[in-house]
Design an enzyme around this catalytic site. Sequence first.
Site, mmCIF file in Angstrom:
data_model
loop_
_atom_site.group_PDB
_atom_site.id
_atom_site.type_symbol
_atom_site.label_atom_id
_atom_site.label_comp_id
_atom_site.label_asym_id
_atom_site.label_seq_id
_atom_site.Cartn_x
_atom_site.Cartn_y
_atom_site.Cartn_z
ATOM 1 N N CYS A 178 0.843 -1.227 -0.011
ATOM 2 C CA CYS A 178 -0.115 -0.061 0.067
ATOM 3 C C CYS A 178 0.803 1.349 -0.214
ATOM 4 O O CYS A 178 1.750 1.113 -0.474
ATOM 5 C CB CYS A 178 -0.911 0.064 1.449
ATOM 6 S SG CYS A 178 0.007 0.168 2.988
ATOM 7 N N TYR A 179 0.346 2.423 0.527
ATOM 8 C CA TYR A 179 1.217 3.680 0.796
ATOM 9 C C TYR A 179 2.312 3.439 1.643
ATOM 10 O O TYR A 179 3.652 3.777 1.246
ATOM 11 C CB TYR A 179 0.499 4.886 0.907
ATOM 12 C CG TYR A 179 -1.012 5.068 0.012
ATOM 13 C CD1 TYR A 179 -0.479 5.928 -1.339
ATOM 14 C CD2 TYR A 179 -2.142 4.605 0.256
ATOM 15 C CE1 TYR A 179 -1.552 5.988 -1.917
ATOM 16 C CE2 TYR A 179 -3.170 4.664 -0.790
ATOM 17 C CZ TYR A 179 -2.799 5.660 -1.885
ATOM 18 O OH TYR A 179 -3.785 5.799 -2.581
#
Length: 109
Positions: A65-66
């Site tokens: 993800c981020y």
Amino acid sequence: MEQFEAISVEQAYLRWKEGKTALVDIRDPQSYEAGHAPGAFHLTNSSLHTFMQQTDFDQPVMVMCYHGNSSKGAAQYLLQQGFDVVYSIDGGFEAWARSYPQDITSESR
């Protein structure tokens, strides 16, 4: 495996280089298109069915993800769907980009 395993970006990179582990990126479409690890599957609610059809449930899966937070929930969800081994990448794409800028690709429009 009942619980996903959190792994470092270095461990993820080595598994990715071996080519035996599926890599999924759960970031928003614009972020994914701007840059992602080569070969990463863009996993969204609408692409989940396709991913599950194309991927063996006994193949390990790494979730990116981020920053390494949202991937934990997604990793647990993939385990609940029947995948045997799932990893959440600590630091997410931000750590990947910082450590391996040469291994980022973007979508051409």
